[in-house]
Design a protein around this motif. Sequence first.
Motif, PDB file in Angstrom:
ATOM      1  N   THR A  63      -9.171   2.223   6.614  1.00 19.04           N
ATOM      2  CA  THR A  63      -9.374   2.290   7.756  1.00 19.04           C
ATOM      3  C   THR A  63     -10.623   1.366   8.941  1.00 19.04           C
ATOM      4  N   THR A  64     -10.245   0.479   9.386  1.00 17.33           N
ATOM      5  CA  THR A  64     -10.952  -0.117  10.167  1.00 17.33           C
ATOM      6  C   THR A  64     -11.859   0.494  11.630  1.00 17.33           C
ATOM      7  N   SER A  65     -12.255  -1.010  12.116  1.00 20.11           N
ATOM      8  CA  SER A  65     -13.261  -0.281  12.926  1.00 20.11           C
ATOM      9  C   SER A  65     -11.819   0.285  14.197  1.00 20.11           C
ATOM     10  N   VAL A 102      -9.066  -6.673   3.308  1.00 19.57           N
ATOM     11  CA  VAL A 102     -10.425  -6.197   3.696  1.00 19.57           C
ATOM     12  C   VAL A 102     -10.395  -7.358   4.772  1.00 19.57           C
ATOM     13  N   ASN A 136      -8.026  -8.264   7.448  1.00 20.37           N
ATOM     14  CA  ASN A 136      -8.308  -6.264   8.831  1.00 20.37           C
ATOM     15  C   ASN A 136      -9.427  -6.007   8.330  1.00 20.37           C
ATOM     16  N   GLY A 137     -10.299  -6.309   7.948  1.00 24.56           N
ATOM     17  CA  GLY A 137     -11.256  -5.605   7.881  1.00 24.56           C
ATOM     18  C   GLY A 137     -11.954  -3.985   7.882  1.00 24.56           C
ATOM     19  N   VAL A 138     -10.966  -4.371   6.831  1.00 27.64           N
ATOM     20  CA  VAL A 138     -11.237  -3.148   6.299  1.00 27.64           C
ATOM     21  C   VAL A 138     -12.483  -2.150   5.544  1.00 27.64           C
ATOM     22  N   ILE A 139     -12.470  -1.430   6.129  1.00 21.36           N
ATOM     23  CA  ILE A 139     -14.356  -0.733   5.972  1.00 21.36           C
ATOM     24  C   ILE A 139     -14.325   0.646   4.604  1.00 21.36           C
ATOM     25  N   THR A 153     -14.406  -0.543  -1.141  1.00 19.05           N
ATOM     26  CA  THR A 153     -13.927  -1.559  -0.553  1.00 19.05           C
ATOM     27  C   THR A 153     -15.057  -3.353  -0.810  1.00 19.05           C
TER      28      THR A 153
END
Length: 129
Positions: free
Chosen positions: A75-77, A102, A105-108, A129
Amino acid sequence: MRTDTARIERYAGRINVDIVSGLEAGLKGRERLAGRLWPRQAPIHLVGQRLMDWELGRDAAAQLIETRSTVFSGTTSSGPVTVTRKGWLAQTGRWKTVNQMVKDNGVIGDVLVSYTEDGDIVRSQYCAT
């Protein structure tokens, strides 16, 4: 790995003891002989139709292995992200893909890693992550 009769029949066409034996050997992958990888060989006591059935099972296993994939879901923002890789990845391959998700895509949060075979999820686990 589930080797139910319907799956064996779908890839091999029919089922008997020699086909199942060849399929089980084929799922182990190729073997190293003299420094090279070769397809597994049938036991020497198999001849004629039994040998052809064993090889049919081994070849069916190769087709089944080609359907394996690893699916990463995170999930990303801005929403969900899914990455699919061919084959089943070991731990080092998993971490490289998760770290790339991460970074790019900036996965959190945690990433769900699902191992699929023939379109069915065989195993799932979470990677932090």
